[in-house]
Design a protein around this motif. Structure first.
Motif, PDB file in Angstrom:
ATOM      1  N   ILE A 140      18.492   4.277 -18.217  1.00  0.00           N
ATOM      2  CA  ILE A 140      19.092   3.449 -17.166  1.00  0.00           C
ATOM      3  C   ILE A 140      19.768   2.216 -17.757  1.00  0.00           C
ATOM      4  O   ILE A 140      19.183   1.508 -18.581  1.00  0.00           O
ATOM      5  N   GLY A 141      20.992   1.957 -17.312  1.00  0.00           N
ATOM      6  CA  GLY A 141      21.718   0.758 -17.688  1.00  0.00           C
ATOM      7  C   GLY A 141      21.727  -0.218 -16.522  1.00  0.00           C
ATOM      8  O   GLY A 141      21.704   0.192 -15.360  1.00  0.00           O
ATOM      9  N   LEU A 142      21.759  -1.494 -16.835  1.00  0.00           N
ATOM     10  CA  LEU A 142      21.745  -2.540 -15.814  1.00  0.00           C
ATOM     11  C   LEU A 142      22.998  -3.395 -15.942  1.00  0.00           C
ATOM     12  O   LEU A 142      23.282  -3.949 -17.009  1.00  0.00           O
ATOM     13  N   ALA A 143      23.775  -3.504 -14.848  1.00  0.00           N
ATOM     14  CA  ALA A 143      24.987  -4.322 -14.817  1.00  0.00           C
ATOM     15  C   ALA A 143      24.752  -5.543 -13.935  1.00  0.00           C
ATOM     16  O   ALA A 143      24.361  -5.401 -12.770  1.00  0.00           O
ATOM     17  N   LEU A 144      24.998  -6.730 -14.478  1.00  0.00           N
ATOM     18  CA  LEU A 144      24.710  -7.985 -13.787  1.00  0.00           C
ATOM     19  C   LEU A 144      25.982  -8.771 -13.531  1.00  0.00           C
ATOM     20  O   LEU A 144      26.767  -9.013 -14.448  1.00  0.00           O
ATOM     21  N   LYS A 165      29.165   2.317 -18.358  1.00  0.00           N
ATOM     22  CA  LYS A 165      29.130   3.784 -18.259  1.00  0.00           C
ATOM     23  C   LYS A 165      29.847   4.469 -19.423  1.00  0.00           C
ATOM     24  O   LYS A 165      29.726   5.687 -19.588  1.00  0.00           O
ATOM     25  N   LYS A 166      30.566   3.701 -20.221  1.00  0.00           N
ATOM     26  CA  LYS A 166      31.225   4.274 -21.396  1.00  0.00           C
ATOM     27  C   LYS A 166      30.250   4.519 -22.538  1.00  0.00           C
ATOM     28  O   LYS A 166      30.561   5.235 -23.486  1.00  0.00           O
ATOM     29  N   ILE A 167      29.081   3.914 -22.458  1.00  0.00           N
ATOM     30  CA  ILE A 167      28.077   4.098 -23.496  1.00  0.00           C
ATOM     31  C   ILE A 167      27.458   5.490 -23.360  1.00  0.00           C
ATOM     32  O   ILE A 167      27.037   5.892 -22.271  1.00  0.00           O
ATOM     33  N   ASP A 168      27.384   6.229 -24.447  1.00  0.00           N
ATOM     34  CA  ASP A 168      26.974   7.634 -24.421  1.00  0.00           C
ATOM     35  C   ASP A 168      25.585   7.862 -23.845  1.00  0.00           C
ATOM     36  O   ASP A 168      25.362   8.822 -23.114  1.00  0.00           O
ATOM     37  N   ASP A 169      24.628   7.006 -24.204  1.00  0.00           N
ATOM     38  CA  ASP A 169      23.252   7.286 -23.787  1.00  0.00           C
ATOM     39  C   ASP A 169      22.854   6.558 -22.508  1.00  0.00           C
ATOM     40  O   ASP A 169      21.682   6.244 -22.296  1.00  0.00           O
ATOM     41  N   VAL A 170      23.823   6.315 -21.623  1.00  0.00           N
ATOM     42  CA  VAL A 170      23.530   5.767 -20.293  1.00  0.00           C
ATOM     43  C   VAL A 170      23.638   6.895 -19.272  1.00  0.00           C
ATOM     44  O   VAL A 170      24.703   7.488 -19.104  1.00  0.00           O
ATOM     45  N   ASP A 171      22.531   7.202 -18.612  1.00  0.00           N
ATOM     46  CA  ASP A 171      22.539   8.268 -17.613  1.00  0.00           C
ATOM     47  C   ASP A 171      22.915   7.740 -16.231  1.00  0.00           C
ATOM     48  O   ASP A 171      23.718   8.342 -15.519  1.00  0.00           O
ATOM     49  N   PHE A 206      32.921  -7.871 -25.462  1.00  0.00           N
ATOM     50  CA  PHE A 206      32.043  -8.019 -26.619  1.00  0.00           C
ATOM     51  C   PHE A 206      30.915  -6.999 -26.495  1.00  0.00           C
ATOM     52  O   PHE A 206      30.279  -6.877 -25.436  1.00  0.00           O
ATOM     53  N   THR A 207      30.666  -6.272 -27.568  1.00  0.00           N
ATOM     54  CA  THR A 207      29.671  -5.208 -27.505  1.00  0.00           C
ATOM     55  C   THR A 207      29.160  -4.867 -28.894  1.00  0.00           C
ATOM     56  O   THR A 207      29.816  -5.170 -29.909  1.00  0.00           O
ATOM     57  N   ASN A 208      28.002  -4.250 -28.956  1.00  0.00           N
ATOM     58  CA  ASN A 208      27.483  -3.727 -30.222  1.00  0.00           C
ATOM     59  C   ASN A 208      27.699  -2.223 -30.325  1.00  0.00           C
ATOM     60  O   ASN A 208      27.176  -1.575 -31.230  1.00  0.00           O
ATOM     61  N   GLN A 209      28.474  -1.673 -29.403  1.00  0.00           N
ATOM     62  CA  GLN A 209      28.772  -0.243 -29.384  1.00  0.00           C
ATOM     63  C   GLN A 209      30.136   0.045 -30.014  1.00  0.00           C
ATOM     64  O   GLN A 209      31.041  -0.789 -29.962  1.00  0.00           O
ATOM     65  N   LYS A 229      19.784  -4.600 -30.941  1.00  0.00           N
ATOM     66  CA  LYS A 229      19.328  -3.209 -30.929  1.00  0.00           C
ATOM     67  C   LYS A 229      19.620  -2.521 -29.597  1.00  0.00           C
ATOM     68  O   LYS A 229      19.892  -1.324 -29.555  1.00  0.00           O
ATOM     69  N   ILE A 230      19.541  -3.272 -28.515  1.00  0.00           N
ATOM     70  CA  ILE A 230      19.808  -2.710 -27.193  1.00  0.00           C
ATOM     71  C   ILE A 230      21.319  -2.733 -26.927  1.00  0.00           C
ATOM     72  O   ILE A 230      21.969  -3.759 -27.131  1.00  0.00           O
ATOM     73  N   PRO A 231      21.905  -1.614 -26.477  1.00  0.00           N
ATOM     74  CA  PRO A 231      23.332  -1.610 -26.150  1.00  0.00           C
ATOM     75  C   PRO A 231      23.675  -2.693 -25.136  1.00  0.00           C
ATOM     76  O   PRO A 231      22.985  -2.849 -24.127  1.00  0.00           O
ATOM     77  N   ILE A 232      24.750  -3.439 -25.402  1.00  0.00           N
ATOM     78  CA  ILE A 232      25.108  -4.566 -24.540  1.00  0.00           C
ATOM     79  C   ILE A 232      26.622  -4.639 -24.358  1.00  0.00           C
ATOM     80  O   ILE A 232      27.390  -4.313 -25.268  1.00  0.00           O
ATOM     81  N   ILE A 233      27.024  -5.068 -23.170  1.00  0.00           N
ATOM     82  CA  ILE A 233      28.430  -5.257 -22.817  1.00  0.00           C
ATOM     83  C   ILE A 233      28.579  -6.653 -22.208  1.00  0.00           C
ATOM     84  O   ILE A 233      27.846  -7.010 -21.284  1.00  0.00           O
ATOM     85  N   ILE A 234      29.539  -7.444 -22.734  1.00  0.00           N
ATOM     86  CA  ILE A 234      29.816  -8.771 -22.176  1.00  0.00           C
ATOM     87  C   ILE A 234      31.335  -8.944 -22.052  1.00  0.00           C
ATOM     88  O   ILE A 234      32.024  -9.075 -23.058  1.00  0.00           O
TER      89      ILE A 234
END
Length: 278
Positions: free
Chosen positions: A3-7, A189-195, A134-137, A116-121
Motif C-alpha cells: 500500500i502506498g500513501l499519498a498526502l 502509482k508509477k512505482i512498480d511495487d505499489v498495489d 524528487f524521488t529515490n526511485q 529505504k522506503i519509496p518516496i515521491i515529493i
C-alpha cells in the motif's frame, strides 16, 4: 498487498496526516511507500526517515512557529503601502530546510536517494513552468531528481508562493508543489511495487461569507486546489477526506486539533479503508 500513501498539502493541517498514520498503524495497515506535497512532504519525509508518529507530531509542534508561524497577512498590509512586494521582503523557507535536514542527519541519511522506503515529493519550477519530482526511485523522465538533500526537497515542495520567496536551487526556481500536484497519487502509482494507493486530503469548503482580503485569498486557494485534485482523487483506490473547514493554512495554534481530528476521523472510516485496500 503493498500500500502506498499519498498526502496532500495544507499547511498546519498536515498534522492531521500524522494522526491518520497513527490510526492506520494501530489497525494493521502498513504503508510501504509514501508521497506528499507541501506540508504532506514534511510528513512523508519524516515517515520515510523512520520517525514514529509521536516524534513526527513533536517535530510539528516544535518547529511550527519558525516554519509556518509568520502570518501572510503582512503581505496585504505591505501591498497597500508600497503597491508591490520585492522578493527580498518575503520570508525564507530556509528554516524548514534546516529543520528537516537536521531530522535526516539524526538518522544518518543525507539525500533522498538514500531513503529505504519509496518516496515521491513534487515541487513546481517557475523557470521551466513544470512539475519537478524528487524521488529515490528510478523513474523515466528528465523531471525526476534523486541526488538532492532531503531538506532541500521538502523546502522546494513547501515554499508557499506569496508567503515565502521562491527557493533558488541550481537552474531551478521552486515554489509549492501544490500548484501542479497537491495530491500525488499518479506519481506514486508509477512505482512498480505499489498495489493500491490510499490518498488523504482535507475538506476545506467553507459555507461562510469571507469578509477580509486575507480570508478571501486563502479560501480561493483552497477551492482552486480542490478543483485541481479531482483527477488525483479518481486515481486513488481509497480516499480519506478529513474535515478541517475551520482551520486556516497558518493556524499554528490548531496543530494538536488537526492531529486529533486526523486520528479520530481515520478511525471512524477504518473498516471501509481496510475493505478498499485489502
Amino acid at each position: 498487498m503493498k500500500i502506498g500513501l499519498a498526502l496532500s498539502g495544507g499547511g498546519v493541517r498536515g498534522a492531521a496526516h500524522i494522526g491518520a498514520i497513527k490510526a492506520l498503524q494501530e489497525n494493521g495497515i502498513e504503508i510501504k511507500s509514501i508521497a506528499g506535497t507541501s506540508a504532506g512532504s514534511i510528513v512523508a519525509a519524516l515517515y520515510a526517515l523512520g520517525y514514529t508518529t509521536n516524534e513526527m507530531i513533536s517535530f510539528f509542534r516544535y518547529f511550527a512557529k519558525s516554519v509556518m508561524g509568520i502570518s501572510p497577512k503582512f503581505l496585504f498590509n505591505s501591498m497597500r503601502e508600497e503597491k508591490s512586494i520585492k522578493l527580498r521582503g518575503l520570508a525564507s523557507s530556509l528554516n524548514l530546510e534546516q529543520a528537516v535536514q537536521d531530522a535526516a542527519n539524526v538518522k544518518g541519511i543525507k539525500k533522498i536517494k538514500d531513503l529505504k522506503i519509496p518516496i515521491i515529493i513534487p515541487a513546481t519550477d517557475l523557470i521551466s513552468d513544470r512539475e519537478i519530482v524528487f524521488t529515490n526511485q528510478k523513474l523515466k523522465g528528465d523531471y525526476y531528481i534523486q541526488n538532492i538533500e532531503i531538506g532541500k526537497a521538502v523546502r522546494a515542495s513547501a515554499t508557499f508562493p506569496g508567503m515565502y520567496a521562491p527557493f533558488e536551487y541550481k537552474e531551478y526556481q521552486f515554489v509549492d508543489g501544490g500548484i501542479f500536484d497537491n495530491l500525488p497519487v499518479a506519481e506514486l502509482k508509477k512505482i512498480d511495487d505499489v498495489d493500491k494507493v490510499l490518498a488523504i486530503k482535507f475538506d476545506l469548503k467553507s459555507p461562510r461569507k469571507q469578509n477580509t482580503m486575507y480570508n478571501i485569498t486563502m479560501q480561493s486557494i483552497d477551492l482552486m486546489q480542490e478543483r485541481l485534485m479531482q483527477d488525483s482523487v479518481k486515481l486513488a483506490d481509497s480516499l480519506l477526506t478529513i474535515n478541517l473547514r475551520d482551520v486556516k493554512v497558518f493556524n499554528v495554534d490548531k496543530i494538536d486539533f488537526c492531529y486529533e481530528q486526523g486520528y479520530k476521523q481515520t478511525l471512524e472510516r477504518i473498516d471501509e479503508i481496510k475493505e478498499q485496500l485489502m
